[in-house]
Design a protein around this motif. Structure first.
Motif, mmCIF file in Angstrom:
data_model
loop_
_atom_site.group_PDB
_atom_site.id
_atom_site.type_symbol
_atom_site.label_atom_id
_atom_site.label_comp_id
_atom_site.label_asym_id
_atom_site.label_seq_id
_atom_site.Cartn_x
_atom_site.Cartn_y
_atom_site.Cartn_z
ATOM 1 N N GLU A 116 0.791 -1.222 0.000
ATOM 2 C CA GLU A 116 0.000 0.000 0.000
ATOM 3 C C GLU A 116 0.828 1.279 0.000
ATOM 4 O O GLU A 116 0.279 2.364 -0.130
ATOM 5 C CB GLU A 116 -0.960 -0.002 1.192
ATOM 6 N N SER A 118 2.698 2.049 -2.410
ATOM 7 C CA SER A 118 2.576 2.503 -3.799
ATOM 8 C C SER A 118 1.188 3.092 -4.019
ATOM 9 O O SER A 118 0.181 2.383 -3.918
ATOM 10 C CB SER A 118 2.799 1.327 -4.765
ATOM 11 N N ARG A 119 1.150 4.383 -4.309
ATOM 12 C CA ARG A 119 -0.123 5.077 -4.492
ATOM 13 C C ARG A 119 -0.004 6.118 -5.602
ATOM 14 O O ARG A 119 1.098 6.559 -5.932
ATOM 15 C CB ARG A 119 -0.560 5.786 -3.198
ATOM 16 N N GLU A 132 -6.730 10.647 -3.864
ATOM 17 C CA GLU A 132 -6.037 9.389 -4.103
ATOM 18 C C GLU A 132 -6.848 8.584 -5.107
ATOM 19 O O GLU A 132 -7.997 8.240 -4.865
ATOM 20 C CB GLU A 132 -5.871 8.608 -2.799
ATOM 21 N N ARG A 135 -4.442 2.880 -4.917
ATOM 22 C CA ARG A 135 -3.623 2.364 -3.827
ATOM 23 C C ARG A 135 -3.395 0.885 -4.087
ATOM 24 O O ARG A 135 -4.350 0.114 -4.221
ATOM 25 C CB ARG A 135 -4.286 2.570 -2.475
ATOM 26 N N ASN A 136 -2.140 0.499 -4.153
ATOM 27 C CA ASN A 136 -1.795 -0.886 -4.438
ATOM 28 C C ASN A 136 -2.160 -1.786 -3.266
ATOM 29 O O ASN A 136 -1.790 -1.515 -2.125
ATOM 30 C CB ASN A 136 -0.291 -0.989 -4.724
#
Length: 377
Positions: A116, A118-119, A132, A135-136
């Motif tokens: 998470e 990585s966004r 946002e 979100r990974n």
């Protein structure tokens, strides 16, 4: 590291390109902030920040965005005389490594990391507010770079998941993202990954072509897609490989055929004797630079409206080529991680300890009398 600036009049920009290339070839002086002689030079801009800015988007000579550690995003609208802190609220724990800006109000920023961390966030009001948009949730994924073909269509890339690089796609300027099928992606080499060093491990040129830079494997490769990331081919580069610290760190394509790759070994105690390569066939084959940059380089950009001139940057300096990447020479010893140019010759560089600089063009000092190009400002 894309921006959608307005192109200046053809004759004007042609003279500007010639003036910059000629002036940059002048004998370099010892001043550490000078690009070369009395011609164009990097001018440091005080940001008031101490973070490392590996993300950079040049909109024009007045407007630029930088993104970096501790969730920091800054924007200038006056050529770097002042900077507005437009960091997303609550982002202090994120590591921003890439930012793509369409103008002074619209930008998309990528945070890297496992799971998470990585966004992707976006703003449409100059950074006053952020949303946002991705979100990974896969702990195996680690996103490194993003690129846009135009103001709506873009891609983001992750290190290999299940043996293949993972690609995200957006068709609405970054509002939403979807994972593309992996059937057209070649298998990754053992230990291979992308380098989130400058926002230039995934770059595009034109409406459909995109390239992905790799390292860490047995060979340093460049992957290419001509259909916006659905199908890819892989080609070996000539850059150092065979170690997790070595590979292609940055790419730049001035059109769908002519590209430059830079990289090497990012460890300061290691040599990088083959830090540059060129391609004339869209990345299908690569030739080692006859005189490569003398050390590891993490960022590269073509000078606007030039078929032969480009700049490469890294922790130990800036290098210039005026023959399409075949020969390079060092023209500055300042530390920068990334570099980007807008069509109006708004060329910017950024790096550690809050360093941001703009390429200054002075008409009377260019080496080309009567050149029609920007001065000061």
């Amino acid at each position: 590291m894309t921006s959608m600036g307005k192109t200046r009049q053809t004759v004007s920009v042609g003279l500007c390109a010639a003036a910059v290339a000629a002036a940059l070839m002048a004998p370099a002086q010892a001043a550490p902030t000078a690009v070369a002689g009395d011609g164009p030079r990097w001018s440091l801009k005080e940001t008031g920040a101490e973070v490392r800015f590996r993300g950079l988007a040049a909109v024009n000579r007045a407007t630029a965005w930088v993104a970096g550690s501790r969730g920091t995003v800054l924007r200038t609208a006056d050529g770097g005389r002042s900077w507005r802190n437009v960091s997303p609220p609550g982002a202090e724990g994120l590591e921003f490594r890439d930012i793509e800006a369409f103008d002074g109000r619209r930008a998309v920023v990528l945070a890297i990391g496992e799971g998470e961390a990585s966004r992707i966030l976006r703003t449409t009001d100059g950074g006053i507010s952020w949303t946002e948009s991705f979100r990974n949730t896969d702990p195996r994924a680690f996103y490194d770079c993003i690129t846009f073909f135009d103001s709506r269509n873009g891609l983001a890339m992750s290190d290999p998941v299940d043996g293949k690089y993972r690609i995200l796609s957006t068709r609405d300027a970054g509002k939403s993202w979807r994972v593309l099928p992996s059937a057209g992606m070649p298998a990754a080499q053992p230990g291979e990954a992308g380098f989130a060093a400058s926002g230039q491990c995934l770059v595009s040129s034109g409406p459909r072509d995109v390239w992905l830079a790799t390292g860490g494997g047995a060979t340093a490769r460049v992957l290419h897609s001509a259909d916006r990331g659905l199908n890819w081919t892989a080609a070996e580069s000539t850059l150092p490989a065979g170690d997790p610290a070595r590979g292609v760190f940055a790419l730049a394509f001035r059109d769908r055929r002519h590209g430059i790759a830079v990289g090497g070994d990012y460890r300061g105690d290691q040599q990088s004797p083959r830090a540059g390569a060129v391609s004339k066939d869209g990345g299908r084959t690569w030739q080692q630079s006859a005189t490569p940059p003398p050390a590891y380089r993490s960022g590269v950009t073509w000078l606007p409206h030039s078929r032969v001139a480009a700049l490469a940057v890294g922790p130990t300096g800036t290098d210039l080529t005026v023959d399409g990447g075949r020969h390079w020479r060092t023209v500055d010893t300042g530390s920068y991680d990334t570099v980007d140019c807008a069509p109006d010759f708004g060329c910017w560089a950024s790096g550690e300890k809050g360093r941001v600089a703009r390429l200054e063009l002075r008409g009377s000092r260019s080496g080309i009398p009567g050149g029609d190009y920007p001065s000061g400002g």
